[in-house]
Motif scaffolding. Structure first.
Motif, PDB file in Angstrom:
ATOM      1  N   SER A 167      79.568  33.967  82.233  1.00  0.00           N
ATOM      2  CA  SER A 167      78.610  32.867  82.302  1.00  0.00           C
ATOM      3  C   SER A 167      79.233  31.704  83.060  1.00  0.00           C
ATOM      4  CB  SER A 167      78.187  32.443  80.895  1.00  0.00           C
ATOM      5  OG  SER A 167      79.299  31.964  80.177  1.00  0.00           O
ATOM      6  N   TRP A 168      78.367  30.863  83.618  1.00  0.00           N
ATOM      7  CA  TRP A 168      78.822  29.701  84.362  1.00  0.00           C
ATOM      8  C   TRP A 168      77.846  28.566  84.101  1.00  0.00           C
ATOM      9  CZ3 TRP A 168      77.166  34.342  85.979  1.00  0.00           C
ATOM     10  CH2 TRP A 168      75.979  34.418  86.697  1.00  0.00           C
ATOM     11  N   MET A 188      74.085  29.489  93.507  1.00  0.00           N
ATOM     12  CA  MET A 188      73.524  30.180  92.356  1.00  0.00           C
ATOM     13  C   MET A 188      73.413  29.166  91.228  1.00  0.00           C
ATOM     14  SD  MET A 188      75.970  33.542  92.569  1.00  0.00           S
ATOM     15  CE  MET A 188      75.356  34.392  91.154  1.00  0.00           C
ATOM     16  N   PRO A 189      72.265  29.053  90.580  1.00  0.00           N
ATOM     17  CA  PRO A 189      72.148  28.093  89.480  1.00  0.00           C
ATOM     18  C   PRO A 189      72.951  28.545  88.261  1.00  0.00           C
ATOM     19  CG  PRO A 189      70.156  29.401  89.656  1.00  0.00           C
ATOM     20  CD  PRO A 189      71.028  29.783  90.817  1.00  0.00           C
ATOM     21  N   PRO A 190      73.226  27.643  87.322  1.00  0.00           N
ATOM     22  CA  PRO A 190      73.929  28.038  86.104  1.00  0.00           C
ATOM     23  C   PRO A 190      73.232  29.218  85.432  1.00  0.00           C
ATOM     24  CG  PRO A 190      73.769  25.657  86.215  1.00  0.00           C
ATOM     25  CD  PRO A 190      72.919  26.199  87.333  1.00  0.00           C
ATOM     26  N   THR A 203      70.792  36.040  84.436  1.00  0.00           N
ATOM     27  CA  THR A 203      69.871  35.181  83.713  1.00  0.00           C
ATOM     28  C   THR A 203      70.101  33.744  84.162  1.00  0.00           C
ATOM     29  OG1 THR A 203      69.928  36.658  81.816  1.00  0.00           O
ATOM     30  CG2 THR A 203      69.138  34.425  81.417  1.00  0.00           C
ATOM     31  N   VAL A 204      69.003  33.063  84.475  1.00  0.00           N
ATOM     32  CA  VAL A 204      69.078  31.670  84.906  1.00  0.00           C
ATOM     33  C   VAL A 204      68.896  30.775  83.690  1.00  0.00           C
ATOM     34  CG1 VAL A 204      68.018  29.909  86.369  1.00  0.00           C
ATOM     35  CG2 VAL A 204      68.191  32.270  87.177  1.00  0.00           C
ATOM     36  N   THR A 205      69.782  29.818  83.527  1.00  0.00           N
ATOM     37  CA  THR A 205      69.722  28.916  82.379  1.00  0.00           C
ATOM     38  C   THR A 205      68.500  28.001  82.458  1.00  0.00           C
ATOM     39  OG1 THR A 205      72.122  28.960  82.257  1.00  0.00           O
ATOM     40  CG2 THR A 205      71.017  27.193  81.075  1.00  0.00           C
ATOM     41  N   ALA A 206      68.178  27.508  83.660  1.00  0.00           N
ATOM     42  CA  ALA A 206      67.074  26.564  83.825  1.00  0.00           C
ATOM     43  C   ALA A 206      65.730  27.284  83.930  1.00  0.00           C
ATOM     44  CB  ALA A 206      67.306  25.730  85.075  1.00  0.00           C
ATOM     45  N   PRO A 250      61.840  27.268  85.766  1.00  0.00           N
ATOM     46  CA  PRO A 250      60.958  28.289  85.214  1.00  0.00           C
ATOM     47  C   PRO A 250      61.443  29.717  85.485  1.00  0.00           C
ATOM     48  CG  PRO A 250      60.105  27.598  87.336  1.00  0.00           C
ATOM     49  CD  PRO A 250      61.374  26.800  87.074  1.00  0.00           C
ATOM     50  N   GLN A 251      62.531  29.888  86.243  1.00  0.00           N
ATOM     51  CA  GLN A 251      62.991  31.234  86.550  1.00  0.00           C
ATOM     52  C   GLN A 251      63.619  31.864  85.321  1.00  0.00           C
ATOM     53  OE1 GLN A 251      64.361  28.536  88.071  1.00  0.00           O
ATOM     54  NE2 GLN A 251      63.524  28.497  90.118  1.00  0.00           N
ATOM     55  N   ASP A 252      63.350  33.153  85.127  1.00  0.00           N
ATOM     56  CA  ASP A 252      63.997  33.866  84.038  1.00  0.00           C
ATOM     57  C   ASP A 252      65.263  34.551  84.510  1.00  0.00           C
ATOM     58  OD1 ASP A 252      60.820  34.832  82.713  1.00  0.00           O
ATOM     59  OD2 ASP A 252      62.145  33.227  82.039  1.00  0.00           O
ATOM     60  N   PHE A 253      65.226  35.112  85.703  1.00  0.00           N
ATOM     61  CA  PHE A 253      66.423  35.729  86.244  1.00  0.00           C
ATOM     62  C   PHE A 253      66.377  35.697  87.760  1.00  0.00           C
ATOM     63  CE2 PHE A 253      63.428  39.148  85.480  1.00  0.00           C
ATOM     64  CZ  PHE A 253      63.547  39.981  86.572  1.00  0.00           C
ATOM     65  N   ALA A 254      67.517  35.997  88.371  1.00  0.00           N
ATOM     66  CA  ALA A 254      67.644  35.917  89.815  1.00  0.00           C
ATOM     67  C   ALA A 254      68.672  36.935  90.293  1.00  0.00           C
ATOM     68  CB  ALA A 254      68.060  34.512  90.225  1.00  0.00           C
ATOM     69  N   GLU A 255      68.672  37.170  91.591  1.00  0.00           N
ATOM     70  CA  GLU A 255      69.665  38.017  92.247  1.00  0.00           C
ATOM     71  C   GLU A 255      70.203  37.250  93.445  1.00  0.00           C
ATOM     72  OE1 GLU A 255      67.444  41.547  93.215  1.00  0.00           O
ATOM     73  OE2 GLU A 255      67.757  42.400  91.226  1.00  0.00           O
ATOM     74  N   ALA A 256      71.510  37.292  93.653  1.00  0.00           N
ATOM     75  CA  ALA A 256      72.154  36.595  94.764  1.00  0.00           C
ATOM     76  C   ALA A 256      72.643  37.627  95.779  1.00  0.00           C
ATOM     77  CB  ALA A 256      73.325  35.763  94.259  1.00  0.00           C
ATOM     78  N   TYR A 257      72.393  37.361  97.043  1.00  0.00           N
ATOM     79  CA  TYR A 257      72.769  38.284  98.110  1.00  0.00           C
ATOM     80  C   TYR A 257      73.482  37.557  99.241  1.00  0.00           C
ATOM     81  CZ  TYR A 257      69.696  41.742  96.003  1.00  0.00           C
ATOM     82  OH  TYR A 257      69.113  42.630  95.132  1.00  0.00           O
ATOM     83  N   VAL A 258      74.468  38.243  99.807  1.00  0.00           N
ATOM     84  CA  VAL A 258      75.075  37.834 101.069  1.00  0.00           C
ATOM     85  C   VAL A 258      74.428  38.731 102.121  1.00  0.00           C
ATOM     86  CG1 VAL A 258      77.191  37.694 102.420  1.00  0.00           C
ATOM     87  CG2 VAL A 258      77.243  37.174  99.978  1.00  0.00           C
ATOM     88  N   VAL A 259      73.623  38.138 102.988  1.00  0.00           N
ATOM     89  CA  VAL A 259      72.968  38.894 104.060  1.00  0.00           C
ATOM     90  C   VAL A 259      73.993  38.993 105.184  1.00  0.00           C
ATOM     91  CG1 VAL A 259      70.989  39.034 105.596  1.00  0.00           C
ATOM     92  CG2 VAL A 259      70.748  37.971 103.329  1.00  0.00           C
ATOM     93  N   THR A 260      74.528  40.196 105.361  1.00  0.00           N
ATOM     94  CA  THR A 260      75.675  40.399 106.246  1.00  0.00           C
ATOM     95  C   THR A 260      75.240  41.117 107.520  1.00  0.00           C
ATOM     96  OG1 THR A 260      77.031  40.607 104.274  1.00  0.00           O
ATOM     97  CG2 THR A 260      78.019  41.311 106.331  1.00  0.00           C
TER      98      THR A 260
END
Length: 169
Positions: free
Chosen positions: A61-62, A101-103, A113-116, A118-128
């Motif tokens: 967690s962060w 990436m949000p906390p 899982t996003v702490t804030a 209205p988002q419930d969850f997210a995915e982070a990508y490096v577009v390479t």
């Protein structure tokens, strides 16, 4: 009397230094970790080059936003970062956005899982993006990184150049 003072100071100084060193807290390690998901499964590109969304997976967690990216790309290569936001009930794609990436928190696989709200969850990508013209049957490593502003962690990502690549999905 002066002699006794200096003698006492000489004897007590090491003890005072040790006490201060023991009382100083060590830097806390982060509560999140890059998962190194590409170590056993290299990313495949063809000699024609191209672009792929490569997911950043974390475990833990962060509480502060995390920036992320890539380095060590071949000449002509580049990256951008993107985050996909979702709602879980009802399941729906909400939007995309740039880093950071949000906390949040994650078990190390898939969405976090996003702490804030209205988002419930997210995915982070490096577009390479890898340039065309690299030799088939060659390989190299790039580096993904994530940072909370205090700690920067890295993950080595093996890249294989093949005449054809299988789809992962």
């Amino acid at each position: 009397m002066t002699f006794r003072f200096w003698r006492a100071a000489a004897l007590l100084a090491p003890a005072a230094i040790t006490a201060v060193a023991l009382a100083t807290p060590a830097a806390a390690s982060p509560s999140w970790q890059l998962t190194d998901q590409y170590a056993s499964s290299p990313v495949c590109y063809t000699p024609g080059g191209g672009s792929q969304d490569l997911e950043i997976n974390l475990s833990g967690s962060w509480s502060t936003p995390l920036t992320f990216g890539a380095s060590g790309l071949p000449s002509g290569g580049s990256y951008s970062d993107i985050i996909y936001y979702f709602a879980s009930s009802p399941y729906a794609f909400l939007s995309t956005g740039p880093a950071p990436m949000p906390p949040g928190s994650s078990n190390g696989t898939g969405p976090f899982t996003v702490t804030a709200t209205p988002q419930d969850f997210a995915e982070a990508y490096v577009v390479t993006a890898i340039p065309s013209g690299l030799a088939a049957n060659s390989s190299f490593n790039i580096t993904f990184w994530a940072s909370d502003g205090t700690t920067k962690q890295t993950e080595s990502v093996p890249i294989a150049i093949k005449t054809s690549c299988k789809r992962k999905y």
